[in-house]
Design an enzyme around this catalytic site. Structure first.
Site, PDB file in Angstrom:
ATOM      1  N   LYS A 240       0.844  -1.194   0.000  1.00 38.99           N
ATOM      2  CA  LYS A 240       0.000   0.000   0.000  1.00 38.99           C
ATOM      3  C   LYS A 240       0.878   1.243   0.000  1.00 38.99           C
ATOM      4  CE  LYS A 240      -3.720   2.037   2.848  1.00 38.99           C
ATOM      5  NZ  LYS A 240      -4.548   1.817   4.062  1.00 38.99           N
TER       6      LYS A 240
ATOM      7  N   SER B  41      -9.565   0.543   7.838  1.00 45.20           N
ATOM      8  CA  SER B  41      -9.039   0.651   6.476  1.00 45.20           C
ATOM      9  C   SER B  41      -8.629  -0.656   5.830  1.00 45.20           C
ATOM     10  CB  SER B  41      -7.859   1.621   6.441  1.00 45.20           C
ATOM     11  OG  SER B  41      -8.304   2.930   6.673  1.00 45.20           O
TER      12      SER B  41
ATOM     13  N   SER C 286      -9.163   2.792   3.706  1.00 48.95           N
ATOM     14  CA  SER C 286      -8.237   3.429   2.796  1.00 48.95           C
ATOM     15  C   SER C 286      -7.407   2.455   1.961  1.00 48.95           C
ATOM     16  CB  SER C 286      -7.290   4.348   3.576  1.00 48.95           C
ATOM     17  OG  SER C 286      -6.487   3.612   4.477  1.00 48.95           O
TER      18      SER C 286
END
Length: 468
Positions: free
Chosen positions: A80, A179, A155
Site C-alpha cells: 500500500k 481501512s 483506505s
C-alpha cells in the site's frame, strides 16, 4: 452493473495465495509465470479500476533472478502506498507529498516480503488514509470491481480492488479506523485487522499517543490470512501478546457471541445490512454458538472523541508535513477533505486531552465485553457500499464528514482499543454488491477469530466475482 475481473485459465487460475505458492513450490508453474500472469491481469483491469499507484514491474522481474523463500515464495503482491518501500515514492494518495523515492523500507515491509511475496507495485490509498473511499481531488477514483459505479472502500481501496478482481492473490493493507475491513467489506474479501503490536507498527502510528494503525493483508480466503500471521509470528515472535500459532481450521469450542446491532449514531441499519446480520446470527446459533444482544459498550461521546483525535492527525499533516511527511511536502496541494479535517481540529483543539482520556475510557468499556463474551458480532458498516461521489473529498467538508460518520460506525472501536477484528464477506444486495459482517475479540485473540472464520467460510463459502 459493470463487473470487472481478470480471472482466467493462466498460471494464477482462481487460486488464493496459498494455492499459487503451492503450484510454484511443486514446479507446476514458475515464479516468473506467476508474475507475468499477474501483470497481464493488472493490465487488463487497471484501465477500469485504477488500483495501482506505482507500477514496479521491472524490479519485480529483476528479483526473479535471486529466488524467493517463505510460505508465499514467488507469489505476486503489492504494498500500500502509505508505507515506505525503498525505491518507490510514498505519496500517501496526495499531490502534497514529495515525489522522491523512499530510501529505506518501513519495519513492516520486512515482515511482508519475508513471507516470500514479490512486490510488483504500490496500491492506491486516499489522501493520508483519512477517509473510507479511495477517491481523490486530482485523479480518477479507484473503483469497485463488483460494479465500477461504486466505491472500493478505503483506505486500502487499491489493494482490495486488485485482489477482488483477481489481479493479485493477496495484498498489503493497514487499518487506522477500518481501512482493511472497510474495503474488504466493499469488495467481498476477507480482511483481518491484527491486534496492536502483532505486526510491526507503521511509521505514522508509532509516534501517536494512541497508535490506531495495524498492518496486515487483504485476502480472498481465511487460510491466506492465517498463514500470513503465523509466518510473521514465526519470524518476529508474539511479544507480549498470546501466540496465534498455525490455525488450519475451525475450533471445537462453542463461543459466547455478543451481538451489537445498532450504530453508535442511532441511525437504523439499511435493509441488506440488517438481513445479513440476522442471517449471521441464525447460522451461528445453528452451529451451536450462543448469541446475546447487548447495548453498545460506549456512548455517543466516542464519536466526538475519535473524530477530534482523527482531526489531530490531519492537523499534524497540514501544519507539520515537512517533518512528519518529509522534505518537499507542499501544503498548498492538500485536498479539501484533509484541509477541512485540519480546520475542524483548530476549532476544537482544546478538547484534545479530553478526547484522549475519553478514548482510553472507551477502551476499558469495550474490552469489558470480553469478560462475558468470546467475540462481538456487528455489521462491518452501517449501510451498503456507496456510489463513487457519495463520500467525495471535493464536496462540502461538513457533508462529507457527516456521511462518513454514518457509514463507519462499527470499526473504529477496535483501532482505539487495539483489539483484533475481521470483516467476512457474507451476502449480496439485490443489485449484487457484497455485504459483510464483522467479528472482534479481546487483545491477542486472533486465533479465536480465525477459527470462527474457518467455520463460517466452510458453512457459507465466500461469493466469487467470477461466478456472479
Amino acid at each position: 452493473m459493470k463487473h470487472v475481473h481478470a480471472f482466467c485459465d493462466d498460471a494464477l487460475g482462481d487460486l488464493d495465495a496459498t494455492g499459487v505458492a503451492g503450484r510454484i513450490a511443486s514446479g507446476e508453474i514458475s515464479a516468473t509465470e506467476a508474475l507475468e500472469s499477474a501483470l497481464a491481469r493488472i493490465d487488463r483491469v487497471e484501465p477500469e479500476l485504477s488500483g495501482l499507484a506505482f507500477d514496479d514491474r521491472d524490479r519485480a522481474r529483476a528479483r526473479l533472478d535471486h529466488g524467493f523463500h517463505g510460505v508465499f515464495a514467488g507469489v505476486p503482491s503489492a504494498i500500500k502506498n502509505n508505507t515506505d518501500f525503498a525505491g518507490l515514492p510514498t505519496r500517501n494518495g496526495s499531490a502534497a507529498t514529495p515525489a522522491a523515492p523512499a530510501t529505506s523500507d518501513e519495519a513492516y515491509v520486512g515482515q511482508f516480503v519475508g513471507t516470500g511475496l514479490n512486490v510488483l507495485g504500490a496500491t492506491t490509498t486516499p489522501a493520508f488514509g483519512l477517509t473510507a473511499t479511495t477517491e481523490f481531488a486530482d485523479r480518477a477514483p479507484t473503483r469497485n470491481p463488483w460494479d465500477t459505479d461504486y466505491s472500493s472502500g478505503g483506505s486500502s481501496g487499491g489493494s482490495a480492488a486488485l485482489v477482488a478482481a483477481g489481479a493479485l492473490p493477496i495484498a498489503h493493507g493497514n487499518d487506522g479506523g477500518g481501512s482493511i475491513r472497510i474495503p474488504a467489506a466493499a469488495c467481498g474479501l476477507y480482511g483481518l485487522k491484527p491486534s496492536r503490536g502483532r505486526t510491526a507498527p507503521s511509521k505514522m502510528g508509532a509516534s501517536l499517543p494512541i497508535d490506531l494503525i495495524s498492518n496486515g493483508v487483504i485476502t480472498r480466503s481465511v487460510r491466506d490470512s492465517a498463514i500470513f500471521l503465523a509466518d510473521v509470528e514465526s519470524r518476529s515472535g508474539s511479544g507480549d501478546l498470546p501466540p496465534i500459532g498455525r490455525v488450519d481450521g475451525p475450533g471445537a469450542r462453542r463461543l459466547r457471541v455478543a451481538l451489537v446491532n445498532a450504530p453508535i449514531t442511532g441511525r437504523l441499519l439499511d435493509g441488506p445490512t440488517q438481513t445479513a446480520l440476522d442471517d449471521a446470527v441464525a447460522l451461528l446459533e445453528s452451529l451451536g454458538h450462543s448469541v446475546e444482544t447487548v447495548p453498545l459498550p460506549v456512548d455517543r461521546s466516542f464519536v466526538d472523541d475519535f473524530s477530534d483525535y482523527w482531526a489531530m492527525l490531519a492537523f499534524g499533516i497540514d501544519r507539520f508535513g515537512g517533518r512528519t511527511v518529509g522534505k518537499g511536502f507542499d501544503r498548498s496541494r492538500l485536498d479539501p477533505f484533509t484541509r477541512g479535517l485540519s480546520s475542524r481540529f483548530l476549532r476544537r483543539f482544546y478538547r484534545t486531552p479530553f478526547a484522549i482520556r475519553g478514548l482510553t475510557k472507551a477502551t476499558a468499556s469495550f474490552r469489558g465485553l470480553c469478560d462475558r463474551f468470546d467475540v462481538v458480532l456487528s455489521p462491518t458498516l452501517a449501510h451498503t457500499t456507496p456510489k463513487i461521489g457519495h463520500l467525495s473529498v471535493t464536496e462540502s467538508f461538513e457533508d462529507a464528514f457527516d456521511k462518513l460518520i454514518d457509514y463507519v460506525s462499527f470499526t473504529p472501536a477496535n483501532n482505539v482499543s487495539g483489539t483484533p477484528a475481521v470483516s467476512l464477506p457474507w451476502s449480496r444486495t439485490p443489485d449484487g454488491l457484497p455485504v459483510a459482517v464483522h467479528f472482534s475479540a479481546d487483545l491477542g485473540m486472533e486465533r479465536t477469530l480465525l477459527e470462527l472464520s474457518y467455520e463460517l467460510e466452510a458453512a457459507r463459502p465466500f461469493a466469487r466475482i467470477q461466478d456472479a
